[in-house]
Design an enzyme around this catalytic site. Structure first.
Site, PDB file in Angstrom:
ATOM      1  N   SER A 245       0.825  -1.209   0.000  1.00  0.00           N
ATOM      2  CA  SER A 245       0.000   0.000   0.000  1.00  0.00           C
ATOM      3  C   SER A 245       0.865   1.269   0.000  1.00  0.00           C
ATOM      4  O   SER A 245       2.037   1.236   0.393  1.00  0.00           O
ATOM      5  CB  SER A 245      -0.917   0.004   1.224  1.00  0.00           C
ATOM      6  N   GLU A 266       6.314  -0.472  -5.602  1.00  0.00           N
ATOM      7  CA  GLU A 266       5.166  -0.811  -6.436  1.00  0.00           C
ATOM      8  C   GLU A 266       3.956  -0.744  -5.522  1.00  0.00           C
ATOM      9  O   GLU A 266       3.699  -1.671  -4.764  1.00  0.00           O
ATOM     10  CB  GLU A 266       5.392  -2.195  -7.045  1.00  0.00           C
ATOM     11  N   CYS A 300      -3.344  -4.964  -7.926  1.00  0.00           N
ATOM     12  CA  CYS A 300      -3.012  -3.535  -7.901  1.00  0.00           C
ATOM     13  C   CYS A 300      -3.372  -2.842  -9.217  1.00  0.00           C
ATOM     14  O   CYS A 300      -3.648  -1.656  -9.227  1.00  0.00           O
ATOM     15  CB  CYS A 300      -1.552  -3.321  -7.553  1.00  0.00           C
TER      16      CYS A 300
HETATM   17  P1  NAD Z   1      -1.286  -3.707   4.625  1.00  0.00           P
HETATM   18  O1  NAD Z   1      -0.869  -2.383   4.131  1.00  0.00           O
HETATM   19  O2  NAD Z   1      -1.300  -3.970   6.096  1.00  0.00           O
HETATM   20  O3  NAD Z   1      -0.362  -4.855   3.996  1.00  0.00           O
HETATM   21  C1  NAD Z   1      -0.061  -4.923   2.622  1.00  0.00           C
HETATM   22  C2  NAD Z   1       1.249  -5.678   2.482  1.00  0.00           C
HETATM   23  O4  NAD Z   1       2.302  -4.916   3.056  1.00  0.00           O
HETATM   24  C3  NAD Z   1       1.240  -6.996   3.238  1.00  0.00           C
HETATM   25  O5  NAD Z   1       1.924  -7.950   2.461  1.00  0.00           O
HETATM   26  C4  NAD Z   1       1.989  -6.707   4.530  1.00  0.00           C
HETATM   27  O6  NAD Z   1       2.663  -7.852   5.017  1.00  0.00           O
HETATM   28  C5  NAD Z   1       2.961  -5.656   4.073  1.00  0.00           C
HETATM   29  N1  NAD Z   1       3.323  -4.721   5.136  1.00  0.00           N
HETATM   30  C6  NAD Z   1       2.502  -4.030   5.937  1.00  0.00           C
HETATM   31  N2  NAD Z   1       3.200  -3.245   6.776  1.00  0.00           N
HETATM   32  C7  NAD Z   1       4.509  -3.456   6.486  1.00  0.00           C
HETATM   33  C8  NAD Z   1       5.737  -2.941   6.989  1.00  0.00           C
HETATM   34  N3  NAD Z   1       5.759  -2.000   7.950  1.00  0.00           N
HETATM   35  N4  NAD Z   1       6.889  -3.403   6.456  1.00  0.00           N
HETATM   36  C9  NAD Z   1       6.890  -4.319   5.466  1.00  0.00           C
HETATM   37  N5  NAD Z   1       5.762  -4.824   4.937  1.00  0.00           N
HETATM   38  C10 NAD Z   1       4.590  -4.403   5.443  1.00  0.00           C
HETATM   39  O7  NAD Z   1      -2.702  -3.971   4.042  1.00  0.00           O
HETATM   40  P2  NAD Z   1      -3.541  -5.283   3.824  1.00  0.00           P
HETATM   41  O8  NAD Z   1      -4.791  -5.152   4.639  1.00  0.00           O
HETATM   42  O9  NAD Z   1      -2.766  -6.554   3.948  1.00  0.00           O
HETATM   43  O10 NAD Z   1      -3.857  -5.080   2.300  1.00  0.00           O
HETATM   44  C11 NAD Z   1      -4.716  -4.055   1.911  1.00  0.00           C
HETATM   45  C12 NAD Z   1      -4.073  -2.934   1.190  1.00  0.00           C
HETATM   46  O11 NAD Z   1      -2.739  -3.211   0.819  1.00  0.00           O
HETATM   47  C13 NAD Z   1      -4.839  -2.713  -0.081  1.00  0.00           C
HETATM   48  O12 NAD Z   1      -5.811  -1.749   0.101  1.00  0.00           O
HETATM   49  C14 NAD Z   1      -3.802  -2.327  -1.069  1.00  0.00           C
HETATM   50  O13 NAD Z   1      -3.714  -0.916  -1.113  1.00  0.00           O
HETATM   51  C15 NAD Z   1      -2.511  -2.812  -0.514  1.00  0.00           C
HETATM   52  N6  NAD Z   1      -1.940  -3.940  -1.275  1.00  0.00           N
HETATM   53  C16 NAD Z   1      -1.367  -3.639  -2.460  1.00  0.00           C
HETATM   54  C17 NAD Z   1      -0.826  -4.650  -3.200  1.00  0.00           C
HETATM   55  C18 NAD Z   1      -0.200  -4.361  -4.522  1.00  0.00           C
HETATM   56  O14 NAD Z   1      -0.088  -5.276  -5.327  1.00  0.00           O
HETATM   57  N7  NAD Z   1       0.270  -3.145  -4.772  1.00  0.00           N
HETATM   58  C19 NAD Z   1      -0.887  -5.957  -2.749  1.00  0.00           C
HETATM   59  C20 NAD Z   1      -1.486  -6.223  -1.514  1.00  0.00           C
HETATM   60  C21 NAD Z   1      -2.004  -5.192  -0.763  1.00  0.00           C
END
Ligand code: NAD
Length: 496
Positions: A245, A266, A300
């Protein structure tokens, strides 16, 4: 309201049998839980606990860092074609193991088996791409300024890379980060998502079985913020690749800035799709519904905001809603399922929030809008394919990435207003448009603010094309020649 047809859920997933061997992979060793902290892994299709994932301790992370540091000189010194041979062999092993790996991905992430099989093939292709591209990390010789003076530019691996991969492409996301690093001659520590660890471990296993030297790759899990802070703060790590995100990407960039480390980010998107009135509406609808509900919209580059010319608007909304209602939601392991569950209950809760908010702003719901009920799977995280229309820009879903199975359809009357809406948000990952006009196609290519643009197509990614966004969707690209470049530094040498 249950608008989608549900498939019967009779697939043999049981909390009693582990679906994958969940360990850490550190410095070439498979590390079991022992006395470490751990967390349950949950099947999104059933809501059952299916495994227990160990968390890396501080000592484990330090061992992974030491291995990345100590093995970097040997790995970078290996000839690129030798590194490529290992990556190609790993690609072959991934393909041979397609059924096993795809099943693990489906069980832990929820996507359909067909999508998971495709992802295994994509990951194999990514390894093959980097196997070849590593041989083309060309430098150049500059024209002499004086006799006896030689000036060369060389490309060298940046150093150990830390990759952070999310859960939505549990095989492909880690494969991208690992493939780029290894192909460029870098060692790598990857932290895949804790929700989908089994797929990433299979990628590591394929590399190990292909002969990857011990310590070149480590795979760790834990509390994401703790692991990323520890790895990024270490002087060993020279580059970071994150997919996730926007807010987390910004946090990690700040950490990386402390050590002036290279970043590839990304991040999310909010894909606009412009549909002009000269198209074959049914054909565009068939493509659009499949693209929108792929992986339950947790992609995404998912198409999200449809801007449809007012002359075909009503027909488009009706056609989208009819197709959404007929889309088969169910356990991804069950034959015939078109859309699996969402990956975790955070996402279904987010959908409910976005839809309630859109309704309160005057948006209309034409299909879905509620969790879906699937026979035999009462506790799975299913959501109905949803179609909203006439949603004003003040609604949250028009501004925040929904990351779910929701299509929002609004009308437009002229090209300029459609472009203005498409470019309105700080995101700039993927954008799409459908038209038969060559002139409009040219203007779209010029004016859409996105890192990837699909015109009359939703196919915007192959291993040889750069995948990345602009604006707050991030910077740098994975795959393509740019993907390798992200793991290389430039050195100028002058000799006289
Ligand atoms: P999230 O932001 O908590 O997690 C998304 C990803 O980031 C997960 O794989 C998580 O393990 C990782 N992450 C979170 N905090 C981190 C940190 N401090 N350091 C390293 N990695 C970290 O959100 P979520 O509830 O798991 O997913 C929802 C949101 O995440 C979505 O709304 C979307 O915006 C985003 N997302 C984007 C993609 C993408 O392909 N760009 C993929 C998955 C999630």
């Amino acid at each position: 309201m249950q608008s989608s047809k549900a498939t019967s859920g009779l697939a043999p997933v049981s909390g009693a049998e582990p679906y994958a061997d969940l360990k850490l992979f550190i410095a070439g060793e498979w590390v079991a839980k022992g006395s470490r902290k751990s967390q349950p892994v949950v099947s999104p299709a059933t809501g059952e606990v299916i495994g227990e994932l160990p968390h890396a301790s501080t000592e484990d992370l330090d061992r992974a860092l030491e291995a990345a540091r100590d093995n970097f000189p040997k790995w970078r010194a290996l000839a690129p074609h030798e590194r490529g041979r290992i990556l190609r062999k790993a690609a072959d092993l991934l393909r041979e193991r397609t059924e096993r790996i795809a099943r693990i991905a489906t069980i832990e992430e929820g996507k359909t088996l067909a999508e998971a099989r495709w992802e295994v093939g994509l990951s194999a292709e990514i390894f093959e791409w980097y196997a070849e591209e590593g041989r083309r990390a060309y430098g150049r010789v500059l024209p002499q300024r004086a006799s006896g003076v030689r000036m060369t530019v060389v490309k060298e691996p940046v150093g150990p890379v830390a990759g952070f991969a999310p859960w939505n492409f549990p095989i492909g996301n880690p494969a991208r980060k690992i493939g780029a690093a290894l192909g460029a001659g870098c060692t790598c520590i990857v932290k895949p998502a804790e929700e989908t660890p089994g797929s990433a471990l299979e990628v590591a296993r394929a590399l190990e079985d292909a002969g990857l030297p011990k310590g070149v790759l480590s795979v760790v899990f834990g509390v994401p913020a703790f692991v990323s802070t520890h790895l990024i703060s270490s002087p060993v790590i020279r580059a970071i690749s994150f997919t996730g995100s926007v807010p987390v990407g910004k946090q990690l960039m700040k950490l990386a800035a402390e050590g002036m480390k290279r970043t590839t980010m990304e991040l999310g998107g909010h894909g606009p799709v412009l549909v002009f009135d000269d198209v074959d509406v049914d054909q565009v609808l068939d493509l659009s519904v499949a693209a929108k509900y792929r992986n339950a919209g947790q992609v995404c580059v998912s198409p999200t905001r449809y801007y449809v010319h007012e002359r075909i608007y009503d027909r488009f909304v009706e056609g989208f809603a009819a197709r959404a209602k007929a889309w088969r939601v169910g356990d991804g392991l069950v034959e015939g399922t078109q859309m699996g569950p969402m990956a975790n209950p955070r996402r279904t809760a987010a959908m409910d929030m976005f839809i309630a908010d859109a309704r309160s702003h005057g948006g209309k719901v034409h299909a879905g809008g509620t969790p879906a009920k699937v026979e035999g799977r009462p506790n799975g995280f299913y959501y109905s394919p949803t179609v909203l229309s006439d949603v004003p820009n003040s609604a949250r879903i028009m501004n925040e990435e929904p990351f779910g199975p929701v299509a929002i359809i609004n009308p437009f009357s002229d090209f300029d207003s459609a472009i203005r809406e498409a470019n309105r948000l700080p995101y700039g990952l993927a954008a799409y448009a459908f038209t038969r006009s060559a002139k409009t196609v040219n203007l779209l290519g010029e004016q859409l603010e996105a890192g990837m643009i699909g015109i009359n197509s939703y196919q915007i990614s192959v291993p040889e094309s750069p995948f990345g966004g602009v604006k707050e969707s991030g910077h740098g690209s994975e795959e393509g020649i740019e993907g390798l470049e992200a793991c290389l530094v430039t050195k100028f040498i002058t000799e006289s």
